[in-house]
Scaffold this active site. Structure first.
Site, PDB file in Angstrom:
ATOM      1  N   HIS A 152       0.953  -1.120   0.160  1.00  0.00           N
ATOM      2  CA  HIS A 152      -0.002   0.068   0.001  1.00  0.00           C
ATOM      3  C   HIS A 152       0.768   1.303  -0.145  1.00  0.00           C
ATOM      4  O   HIS A 152       1.632   1.529   0.630  1.00  0.00           O
ATOM      5  CB  HIS A 152      -0.932  -0.071   1.213  1.00  0.00           C
ATOM      6  CG  HIS A 152      -0.204  -0.261   2.629  1.00  0.00           C
ATOM      7  ND1 HIS A 152       0.419   0.944   3.096  1.00  0.00           N
ATOM      8  CD2 HIS A 152       0.006  -1.284   3.221  1.00  0.00           C
ATOM      9  CE1 HIS A 152       1.007   0.645   4.267  1.00  0.00           C
ATOM     10  NE2 HIS A 152       0.663  -0.883   4.405  1.00  0.00           N
ATOM     11  N   ASP A 153       0.311   2.098  -0.822  1.00  0.00           N
ATOM     12  CA  ASP A 153       0.883   3.573  -0.892  1.00  0.00           C
ATOM     13  C   ASP A 153       2.397   3.724  -1.298  1.00  0.00           C
ATOM     14  O   ASP A 153       3.054   4.691  -1.209  1.00  0.00           O
ATOM     15  CB  ASP A 153       0.889   4.260   0.643  1.00  0.00           C
ATOM     16  CG  ASP A 153      -0.585   4.335   1.319  1.00  0.00           C
ATOM     17  OD1 ASP A 153      -1.375   4.914   0.892  1.00  0.00           O
ATOM     18  OD2 ASP A 153      -0.580   3.407   2.015  1.00  0.00           O
ATOM     19  N   GLY A 160       5.135  -1.185   2.624  1.00  0.00           N
ATOM     20  CA  GLY A 160       4.274  -0.119   2.436  1.00  0.00           C
ATOM     21  C   GLY A 160       4.886   1.276   2.442  1.00  0.00           C
ATOM     22  O   GLY A 160       5.966   1.376   3.143  1.00  0.00           O
TER      23      GLY A 160
END
Length: 261
Positions: free
Chosen positions: A123-124, A141
């Protein structure tokens, strides 16, 4: 250009949008909020969850899992997305996750990248253009990866780290700090700098003068034994003669995590 081609066994949500000449393979699931650009092909047994935007002429092979929820305990179902550019190759069992609400909300991947089997982008993360992720390379992440980066097989990048443009991470290396542009990292417990990515720079048209300037900057940063503040001052001197050294210096100054040294 023609209408999308969807295998009879595939499931495409009415809330998905498919561009011209998109091909969807057998037993693949395309969820609501997914946009797939013209000319992209998706192999069999894939899962693409939304909100996810995929650009043109990508090649997604069998069993890839694209746009899944972030693997983050803080995620509570907020609207987050995955954005993928054009002409990427995504091989078998690759996993690319959406962002998180407190991490910017978007996982973003550029153009012309190769993600080989079993690679993972959490994520991200932000991935640039023309990168190669070899088998089982993994980003935690919030990792940022610049253009023309190569991650060799079984590499692991710690969360919030940054990998500068043209860097090379050797097989099995674990990276827990920022890697400046052009630097080559090799396995030694945790990965450690081992020179510059000279072969990669040569392949991309860097002439001898540019490469020599980068080598001088590397020696100041890693070989001199000077503390970071002293090495940074030396880089500032060298930056007057080289755009590439200026890019290295800007990368270092923008970092929040410790530099890998």
């Amino acid at each position: 250009m023609g209408a999308p081609s969807i295998h009879p066994s595939a499931v495409v949500d009415p809330g998905a949008s498919l561009g011209e000449d998109v091909r969807i393979g057998a037993f693949t699931l395309v969820g609501a909020g997914v946009e797939i650009g013209a000319g992209t092909s998706v192999g069999p047994h894939c899962s693409i969850q939304g909100p996810t935007r995929i650009g043109r002429d990508n090649r997604i092979h069998g069993h890839a899992a694209i746009g899944g929820e972030p693997q983050d305990k803080k995620f509570t179902g907020e609207r987050v997305e995955l954005v993928i550019g054009d002409r990427n190759t995504i091989r078998e069992f690759v996993t690319l996750n959406r962002g998180t609400g407190d991490g910017g909300g978007v996982t973003r991947i550029g153009d012309d990248n190769w993600f080989l089997a079993y690679t993972h982008v959490a994520h991200d993360c932000i991935v640039g253009n023309h990168c190669v992720f070899s088998n089982n390379a993994t980003l935690a992440g919030h990792v940022e990866v610049g253009d023309h980066v190569i991650l060799s097989g079984f590499t692991g990048i710690h969360q919030f780290c940054r990998i500068g443009a043209h860097a090379f991470i050797g097989m099995g290396a674990f990276v827990n700090g920022d890697v400046p542009p052009f630097v080559m990292v090799a396995q030694d417990g945790y990965g450690r700098p081992r020179g510059i990515n000279a072969e990669g720079l040569k392949r991309r048209g860097f002439d001898s003068a540019r490469t020599a300037a980068i080598k001088r900057a590397y020696r100041a940063l890693y070989v001199s034994g000077d503390p970071l503040d002293t090495a940074r001052a030396r880089l500032a001197e060298l930056a007057g003669e080289s755009d590439d050294v200026r890019a290295m210096l800007a990368f270092i100054d923008a970092g929040e995590r410790p530099l890998l040294r």
